[in-house]
Design a protein around this motif. Structure first.
Motif, PDB file in Angstrom:
ATOM      1  N   HIS A 126       0.833  -1.206   0.000  1.00  0.00           N
ATOM      2  CA  HIS A 126       0.000   0.000   0.000  1.00  0.00           C
ATOM      3  C   HIS A 126       0.870   1.260   0.000  1.00  0.00           C
ATOM      4  O   HIS A 126       0.549   2.242  -0.685  1.00  0.00           O
ATOM      5  CB  HIS A 126      -0.920  -0.001   1.220  1.00  0.00           C
ATOM      6  N   ALA A 127       1.956   1.232   0.752  1.00  0.00           N
ATOM      7  CA  ALA A 127       2.863   2.379   0.782  1.00  0.00           C
ATOM      8  C   ALA A 127       3.534   2.578  -0.571  1.00  0.00           C
ATOM      9  O   ALA A 127       3.694   3.711  -1.041  1.00  0.00           O
ATOM     10  CB  ALA A 127       3.915   2.191   1.877  1.00  0.00           C
ATOM     11  N   LEU A 128       3.916   1.491  -1.210  1.00  0.00           N
ATOM     12  CA  LEU A 128       4.520   1.584  -2.537  1.00  0.00           C
ATOM     13  C   LEU A 128       3.539   2.158  -3.551  1.00  0.00           C
ATOM     14  O   LEU A 128       3.880   3.031  -4.357  1.00  0.00           O
ATOM     15  CB  LEU A 128       4.997   0.200  -2.991  1.00  0.00           C
ATOM     16  N   GLU A 129       2.320   1.662  -3.510  1.00  0.00           N
ATOM     17  CA  GLU A 129       1.318   2.136  -4.456  1.00  0.00           C
ATOM     18  C   GLU A 129       1.000   3.612  -4.248  1.00  0.00           C
ATOM     19  O   GLU A 129       0.763   4.355  -5.207  1.00  0.00           O
ATOM     20  CB  GLU A 129       0.065   1.277  -4.339  1.00  0.00           C
ATOM     21  N   ALA A 130       1.027   4.057  -2.992  1.00  0.00           N
ATOM     22  CA  ALA A 130       0.815   5.474  -2.707  1.00  0.00           C
ATOM     23  C   ALA A 130       1.930   6.336  -3.291  1.00  0.00           C
ATOM     24  O   ALA A 130       1.734   7.529  -3.552  1.00  0.00           O
ATOM     25  CB  ALA A 130       0.730   5.698  -1.198  1.00  0.00           C
ATOM     26  N   GLU A 131       3.093   5.722  -3.517  1.00  0.00           N
ATOM     27  CA  GLU A 131       4.228   6.418  -4.124  1.00  0.00           C
ATOM     28  C   GLU A 131       4.251   6.243  -5.641  1.00  0.00           C
ATOM     29  O   GLU A 131       5.217   6.643  -6.304  1.00  0.00           O
ATOM     30  CB  GLU A 131       5.543   5.891  -3.527  1.00  0.00           C
ATOM     31  N   GLY A 132       3.214   5.635  -6.193  1.00  0.00           N
ATOM     32  CA  GLY A 132       3.123   5.473  -7.648  1.00  0.00           C
ATOM     33  C   GLY A 132       3.820   4.252  -8.200  1.00  0.00           C
ATOM     34  O   GLY A 132       4.054   4.162  -9.412  1.00  0.00           O
ATOM     35  N   VAL A 133       4.139   3.297  -7.342  1.00  0.00           N
ATOM     36  CA  VAL A 133       4.828   2.075  -7.776  1.00  0.00           C
ATOM     37  C   VAL A 133       3.829   0.932  -7.849  1.00  0.00           C
ATOM     38  O   VAL A 133       3.093   0.671  -6.887  1.00  0.00           O
ATOM     39  CB  VAL A 133       5.974   1.711  -6.810  1.00  0.00           C
TER      40      VAL A 133
END
Length: 212
Positions: A25-32
């Motif tokens: 979830h943290a990665l996706e929030a960073e656009g990954v």
């Protein structure tokens, strides 16, 4: 950019998955982009050091009847990795280690220079040696190991208990953010004409030599 998260637990959506999902979830929030791949419960072969993979020339294991080559296909398309394990007898899951042995023996080239980190979930103890076991694969393969605000571990006997480990979940989120940051730095460097470090010719020192 994409990160492959490998769930090395025989249980698909329990403690280890909960930790990986928090990082995802943290990665996706960073656009990954992320993908969580489960190793499953089917039997897994250990590496038998047959050398067959080197003859294939395609970064795949010669045995194609379990999850290893499917994970290598996913790894080839990823830019970074998080590998999670439950703790068994103060170490990583044996099935996961068998998978990693074969993935890195047969397909190390598809993962070289890509950042990664191991994480562990446990009821109580054994997390740090389990994380160390996983990180050794990355360190041997010229892969930057990503850090967080604490050792990347969570505690709990179930997904519900892991969700109560606020510090552990924060550590997973920061691990995801740090990995995203590292991926951006690497991507920027490559876009500006950078390249991976030039490798020296391998030196192998044998401690025991045949006598004349």
């Amino acid at each position: 950019m994409k990160v492959l998260l490998i769930n090395g637990s025989p249980n698909e959506e329990r403690s280890t998955y909960t930790a990986l999902a928090e990082a995802a979830h943290a990665l996706e929030a960073e656009g990954v982009e992320t993908e969580i791949a489960w190793i499953g419960r089917e039997p897994v072969r250990g590496c038998i050091a047959c050398g067959g993979c080197s003859k294939l020339g395609i970064n795949r294991c010669i045995f194609d009847d379990d999850v290893v080559n499917r994970l290598l296909e996913k790894a080839e398309r990823a830019d970074g990795y998080l590998v999670g394990t439950p703790v068994y007898y103060a170490g990583a899951n044996g099935a996961l280690l068998a998978i990693l042995d074969r993935m890195f023996f047969a397909g190390s080239q598809v993962m070289q220079f890509k950042p990664a980190a191991g994480i562990a979930s446990a009821r109580r103890a054994g997390t740090t040696p389990a994380i160390d076991q996983i990180n050794k694969y990355f360190q041997f393969n010229k892969m930057p190991v990503v850090s967080s605000t604490y050792w990347p571990m969570v505690h709990g006997q179930s997904a519900e208990q892991v969700r109560q480990d606020e510090e552990g979940l924060q550590t997973m989120r920061m691990l995801g953010k740090n990995l995203a940051w590292m991926l951006r730095l690497i991507d920027r460097d490559m876009a500006e004409g950078g390249s991976h470090p030039a490798m020296e010719r391998k030196i192998a020192t044998n401690f025991i030599r045949p006598t004349a």
